[in-house]
Design a protein around this motif. Structure first.
Motif, short mmCIF file in Angstrom:
data_model
loop_
_atom_site.label_atom_id
_atom_site.label_comp_id
_atom_site.label_asym_id
_atom_site.label_seq_id
_atom_site.Cartn_x
_atom_site.Cartn_y
_atom_site.Cartn_z
N ALA A 23 -13.15 -3.06 -11.27
CA ALA A 23 -12.49 -1.79 -11.75
C ALA A 23 -12.38 -1.22 -10.71
O ALA A 23 -11.34 -0.64 -10.18
CB ALA A 23 -12.99 -1.42 -12.79
N VAL A 24 -13.69 -1.18 -9.72
CA VAL A 24 -13.55 -0.17 -8.52
C VAL A 24 -12.74 -0.81 -7.61
O VAL A 24 -11.84 -0.11 -6.80
CB VAL A 24 -14.92 -0.21 -8.04
CG1 VAL A 24 -14.82 0.45 -6.40
CG2 VAL A 24 -15.69 0.82 -8.86
N PHE A 48 -15.01 5.50 -7.84
CA PHE A 48 -15.63 5.12 -7.07
C PHE A 48 -17.00 5.67 -6.80
O PHE A 48 -17.49 6.97 -6.81
CB PHE A 48 -15.22 5.38 -5.33
CG PHE A 48 -13.81 5.03 -5.36
CD1 PHE A 48 -13.23 3.67 -5.52
CD2 PHE A 48 -12.88 5.64 -4.71
CE1 PHE A 48 -12.29 3.28 -5.56
CE2 PHE A 48 -11.50 5.29 -4.46
CZ PHE A 48 -11.21 4.00 -5.03
N PRO A 103 0.84 -1.23 -0.13
CA PRO A 103 -0.04 0.08 -0.09
C PRO A 103 0.94 1.23 0.13
O PRO A 103 0.59 2.35 -0.76
CB PRO A 103 -0.84 -0.03 1.22
CG PRO A 103 -0.78 -1.60 1.27
CD PRO A 103 0.56 -2.23 1.09
N TYR A 138 -2.15 5.16 -10.86
CA TYR A 138 -2.52 3.78 -11.40
C TYR A 138 -3.89 4.24 -12.04
O TYR A 138 -4.91 4.59 -11.42
CB TYR A 138 -2.54 2.77 -10.18
CG TYR A 138 -2.94 1.44 -11.05
CD1 TYR A 138 -2.18 0.75 -12.11
CD2 TYR A 138 -4.15 0.79 -10.55
CE1 TYR A 138 -2.47 -0.50 -12.68
CE2 TYR A 138 -4.29 -0.52 -11.04
CZ TYR A 138 -3.52 -1.15 -11.98
OH TYR A 138 -3.98 -2.18 -12.60
N ILE A 184 -14.91 1.29 0.65
CA ILE A 184 -15.38 1.23 -0.65
C ILE A 184 -16.48 0.02 -0.50
O ILE A 184 -17.69 0.30 -1.25
CB ILE A 184 -14.34 0.71 -1.74
CG1 ILE A 184 -13.31 1.82 -1.44
CG2 ILE A 184 -14.88 0.65 -2.87
CD1 ILE A 184 -13.76 3.34 -1.98
N GLU A 205 -10.11 -2.81 -7.92
CA GLU A 205 -8.63 -2.73 -8.37
C GLU A 205 -8.05 -1.34 -8.24
O GLU A 205 -6.94 -1.20 -7.83
CB GLU A 205 -8.92 -3.12 -9.93
CG GLU A 205 -7.66 -2.83 -10.79
CD GLU A 205 -6.54 -3.82 -10.74
OE1 GLU A 205 -6.67 -4.91 -9.79
OE2 GLU A 205 -5.67 -3.88 -11.40
N SER A 206 -8.96 -0.47 -8.56
CA SER A 206 -8.60 1.16 -8.35
C SER A 206 -8.37 1.55 -6.96
O SER A 206 -7.20 2.09 -6.62
CB SER A 206 -9.68 2.12 -8.69
OG SER A 206 -9.94 1.97 -10.41
N ALA A 207 -9.31 0.84 -5.96
CA ALA A 207 -8.94 1.03 -4.59
C ALA A 207 -7.58 0.50 -4.06
O ALA A 207 -6.71 1.20 -3.40
CB ALA A 207 -10.12 0.42 -3.80
N LYS A 208 -7.18 -0.74 -4.62
CA LYS A 208 -5.89 -1.17 -4.29
C LYS A 208 -4.78 -0.32 -4.83
O LYS A 208 -3.76 -0.24 -4.43
CB LYS A 208 -5.87 -2.82 -4.88
CG LYS A 208 -6.44 -3.86 -4.03
CD LYS A 208 -6.18 -5.36 -4.82
CE LYS A 208 -7.24 -6.16 -4.60
NZ LYS A 208 -7.35 -7.39 -5.58
N GLY A 209 -5.09 -0.07 -6.18
CA GLY A 209 -3.85 0.72 -7.00
C GLY A 209 -3.55 1.99 -6.34
O GLY A 209 -2.76 2.62 -6.31
N ALA A 210 -4.82 2.54 -5.54
CA ALA A 210 -4.66 3.85 -4.90
C ALA A 210 -3.77 3.61 -3.69
O ALA A 210 -3.49 4.73 -2.82
CB ALA A 210 -5.84 4.43 -4.65
N GLY A 211 -3.38 2.40 -3.12
CA GLY A 211 -3.05 2.20 -1.94
C GLY A 211 -3.69 2.07 -0.88
O GLY A 211 -3.24 2.13 0.31
N MET A 212 -4.92 1.78 -0.79
CA MET A 212 -5.92 1.50 0.13
C MET A 212 -5.38 0.18 0.62
O MET A 212 -5.35 -1.02 -0.12
CB MET A 212 -7.29 1.29 0.08
CG MET A 212 -7.92 2.66 -0.36
SD MET A 212 -9.54 2.69 -0.53
CE MET A 212 -9.93 4.29 -1.02
N ARG A 240 2.24 1.77 -3.50
CA ARG A 240 1.12 2.12 -4.35
C ARG A 240 0.68 3.66 -3.98
O ARG A 240 0.14 4.34 -5.21
CB ARG A 240 0.02 1.26 -4.46
CG ARG A 240 0.38 -0.14 -5.01
CD ARG A 240 -0.66 -1.09 -5.10
NE ARG A 240 -1.17 -1.80 -3.90
CZ ARG A 240 -0.57 -2.92 -3.62
NH1 ARG A 240 0.35 -3.58 -4.11
NH2 ARG A 240 -1.10 -3.41 -2.35
#
Ligand code: ADP
Ligand code: MG
Lengths: 312, 247
Positions: free
Chosen positions: B144-145, A87, A71, A79, B163, B147-154, A74
Motif C-alpha cells: 500500500a505504501v 509513509f 508521474p 489517489y 520511500i 502504491e501510494s508513492a506511485k499514485g502520488a506521482g513519484m 498522477r
C-alpha cells in the motif's frame, strides 16, 4: 469530465476489464460497485495510468491521459486507497505535503495548505502535524490519507475502497466527511467499493461491474427502479428496496396541499424513510411539511408515502 | 544506551587501547601462559599498526560488499531486474558457502600474496548477509505504501530513495553490521597469505606454541568485533531516528 472509451485490460487471455465506456460528470460523486475480482480497481487504476489499458482510452476534459508522462499525470489526480498507505517514516505534515513537495511549491504555501487540510478533516494541526502515522487511530490515518490525496488541490480524486479498513461506526462518519469535503472543494470523486450500502450512501451516480463488464451505470433511482438485468437487481437486493427508494426522496417532493391543522411538523429535507419512521413512531396518519418562504405548509400523508414505496 | 550497559563497553575500550598502545604493561598478565622463558607479548610488529591494518582491510572489503550487494538487491527487486533474482541468489550463496580459505588459495596465485587476495575473500564472503537483508528489507515495504508513492506521482528513483530504501534501512544496515563482524574475525586468515593484520599474532603463537600470543591476538580481534558492532548499532539508531524510520 472523465470519459472512458471502450476500456479493456487483458491479463493473459482474460479480460479483467472488458470494453467499458462511461462518462463521469464534473463535480459528481461516482461510485463503481461490484464483487471482489470484478475489475473495479483495474478500471480505476487505468484512469491515473497505474495500469495501462490493453485497448481503449481515458480522456480527462477531452485530453487523452496517455499524452502525459505517468508521474506528471498522477501529481494532478488525487489517489487514496484502502489501508491508507501513509509513509510510516514521515510525519502527518510530511505525508500530506508529498505531492506539493514533488511539485516544488514554496515551503510557506505547503505549510498553509497542510494546516488548511488538517482543519478541513477535523484534525487539529497543532496536535497532529508532527505525529507519525502509527500514532494515529484508524479513522485518523484514513483522514490523513484523504488529506494527502487532496493536497495539491486536484480536480479529480480516485478512491479505492478507502473505508475498507474502518469499523462500521467510524466508517459512516468517514463517508460523510468525504462527502462534505467533496462539496467544499467541488472535487470529482470516482470511488470503488464492494459495498452496495456504501454506493447508495455516497453516489450521485453508480456503476455496477461484474466479470469486467459494466452492467449498469446510472443514478441510484435508476438502479433501484429500473435495474438493467437480473444481476443488478440481485446485487441491490429486493428485501428493502422499497425503503431504499423512499430514502432517496424528500418530504418536500412528496407533500401535497391539504389540511395541516394540528399535524406535527417535519423538515422538508427529511427523506421519506425517516418521515415514515416518524409517523409510525408518533402513531400519526400525516405530518405538516413547512413550505418555502411565504407559502403555506403542505400535508404529507402515510397513504402517500406507501403509494410511493409501492411504486418501487 | 543506559549507563549500566555503557560502563562495561567503556572499560573494554579503555583496556583495548591501553593494550594496543602499551602492550608491555600487560606482560605480567600473559606471562603465566608462556613456558621456557618465551616472550609473553608479541613484539615482531606494533600491535597498534597490526590492528589498524586489520580494520582497514575489513572496512575496504565491507564497503565493497555493501555497494555491490545493495545495488544487486535493488536491481532484482525492480520489475526489470526480477528475472535476475534466482541467478543473483545463487551467485551470492556460492560466495558464502565457499570457504574464505579456499578463496585465498585460488586468489593468491592469480593476484599475488598480501592484501589483495584477502580483500577478495572478505568481499565475497560479506556479500550474502547484506544482499539477503537488502532483499527482505525492500520486499517488506508495504504494498500500500509503494502504491501510494506511485499514485502520488513519484518516479521510480524517487520512490527508491525517499520511500523504499529508508524503510528497508534498518534491515540493510543490520546486514552490513553482520558482514563487518564476520569480516573482522575472518580477516585473521589473511596472515596466511602475508596480509598485514592481527592474524599474524595468532599464527606466530601457533607456530611457536605460545598460548599468550594466541590469546592476545584472539582477544584483540574479539573485543574489537564486539565494540564495533555496538558502535554501529548506536550510530544506526541515531541516523534512523533522525530520518523518522525508528523512534
Ligand atoms: N497485475 C495483474 N496480473 C494478473 N492479473 C491481475 C492483475 N491485477 C489484477 N488481476 C486480476 O484481475 C481481476 C480483477 O482485479 P481487480 O481489478 O483488482 O478487481 P477488484 O478491484 O474488483 O477486486 C482479478 O481476477 C485479479 O486477480
Ligand atoms: Mg480492488
Amino acid at each position: 469530465m472523465i470519459e472512458l472509451e471502450n476500456l479493456t485490460k487483458r491479463y493473459g487471455d482474460v479480460d479483467v476489464v472488458s470494453d467499458v465506456s462511461m462518462q463521469i460528470q464534473p463535480g459528481s460523486f461516482t461510485v463503481v460497485v461490484g464483487q471482489s475480482g470484478s475489475g473495479k480497481s483495474t478500471l480505476l487504476r487505468m484512469v491515473n495510468r497505474l495500469v495501462e489499458p490493453t485497448a481503449g482510452r481515458v480522456l480527462i476534459d477531452g485530453r487523452d491521459v496517455a499524452s502525459l508522462p505517468g508521474p506528471t499525470l498522477r501529481r494532478g489526480i488525487g489517489y487514496a486507497i484502502q489501508g491508507h498507505g501513509l509513509f510510516p517514516h514521515r510525519t502527518v505534515a510530511q505525508n500530506i505535503a508529498t505531492v506539493p513537495t514533488l511539485l516544488g511549491w514554496p515551503k510557506a504555501k505547503i505549510r498553509a495548505r497542510v494546516a488548511e487540510l488538517l482543519e478541513a478533516l477535523q484534525l487539529d494541526p497543532g496536535q497532529f502535524a508532527a505525529k507519525y502515522p502509527d500514532e494515529l487511530s484508524g479513522g485518523e490515518q484514513q483522514r490523513v490519507g484523504v488529506a494527502r490525496a487532496l493536497a495539491a488541490g486536484p480536480n479529480i480524486l480516485l478512491m479505492d475502497e478507502p473505508f475498507g479498513a474502518l469499523d462500521p461506526i467510524i466508517r459512516v462518519k468517514a463517508q460523510d466527511d468525504v462527502k462534505a469535503i467533496q462539496r467544499r472543494f467541488e472535487t470529482t470523486i470516482l470511488l470503488v467499493t464492494h459495498d452496495m450500502e456504501e454506493a447508495f450512501h455516497l453516489g450521485d451516480a453508480i456503476a455496477v461491474m461484474s466479470g469486467g463488464k459494466l452492467q449498469q451505470y446510472g443514478s441510484p433511482e435508476d438502479l433501484l427502479l429500473r435495474p438493467a438485468n437480473d444481476y443488478v437487481s440481485r446485487l441491490i437486493g429486493s428485501s428493502d428496496r422499497a425503503l431504499r427508494a423512499l430514502s432517496l426522496k424528500t418530504a418536500r417532493d412528496a407533500a401535497e396541499s391539504g389540511d395541516t391543522d394540528g399535524l406535527f411538523p417535519i423538515a422538508p429535507d427529511a427523506n421519506l424513510r425517516d418521515a415514515l419512521a416518524e409517523l409510525i413512531w408518533r402513531g400519526a396518519d400525516a405530518a405538516a411539511v413547512s413550505g418555502e418562504a411565504g407559502t403555506p405548509p403542505r400535508r404529507l400523508s402515510l397513504r402517500r408515502i406507501l403509494a410511493l414505496g409501492r411504486g418501487a | 544506551m543506559s549507563t549500566m550497559a555503557l560502563a562495561p563497553r567503556v572499560v573494554a575500550l579503555v583496556l583495548l587501547l591501553a593494550f594496543l598502545l602499551a602492550p608491555q604493561f600487560f606482560a605480567p598478565v600473559f606471562a603465566p601462559l608462556t613456558h621456557n622463558g618465551a616472550p609473553p607479548i608479541y613484539t615482531q610488529a606494533s600491535l597498534l599498526d597490526l590492528a589498524i591494518a586489520h580494520l582497514e582491510l575489513v572496512a575496504l572489503a565491507t564497503v565493497g560488499s555493501a555497494v555491490v550487494a545493495i545495488a544487486l538487491g535493488v536491481l532484482v527487486t525492480r520489475r526489470a531486474g526480477a528475472e535476475f533474482l534466482p541467478l543473483s541468489r545463487a551467485i551470492v550463496n556460492i560466495g558464502q558457502t565457499f570457504p574464505p580459505v579456499a578463496v585465498l588459495a585460488v586468489a593468491a596465485p592469480l593476484v599475488g600474496f598480501g592484501q589483495a587476495p584477502t580483500l577478495i575473500a572478505l568481499f565475497v564472503y560479506g556479500l550474502l548477509p547484506i544482499f539477503e537483508n537488502t532483499l527482505s528489507g525492500l520486499q517488506q515495504v508495504s504494498a500500500a505504501v509503494v502504491e501510494s508513492a506511485k499514485g502520488a506521482g513519484m518516479g521510480g528513483l524517487q520512490r527508491l530513495v525517499k520511500i523504499e530504501l529508508p524503510l528497508a534501512a534498518p534491515q540493510i544496515l543490520e546486514g552490513v553490521r553482520l558482514s563487518t563482524v564476520i569480516a573482522i574475525g575472518t580477516a585473521t586468515i589473511g596472515s596466511t597469505v602475508a596480509a598485514k593484520g592481527l592474524g599474524e599474532v595468532i599464527i606466530a603463537g601457533l607456530l611457536s606454541d605460545n598460548t599468550a600470543f594466541i590469546l592476545q591476538g584472539g582477544l584483540v580481534v574479539g573485543v574489537m568485533a564486539v565494540l564495533i558492532y555496538d558502535a554501529m548499532t548506536a550510530l544506526e539508531r541515531i541516523v534512523l531516528r533522525r530520518r523518522g524510520v525508528r523512534r
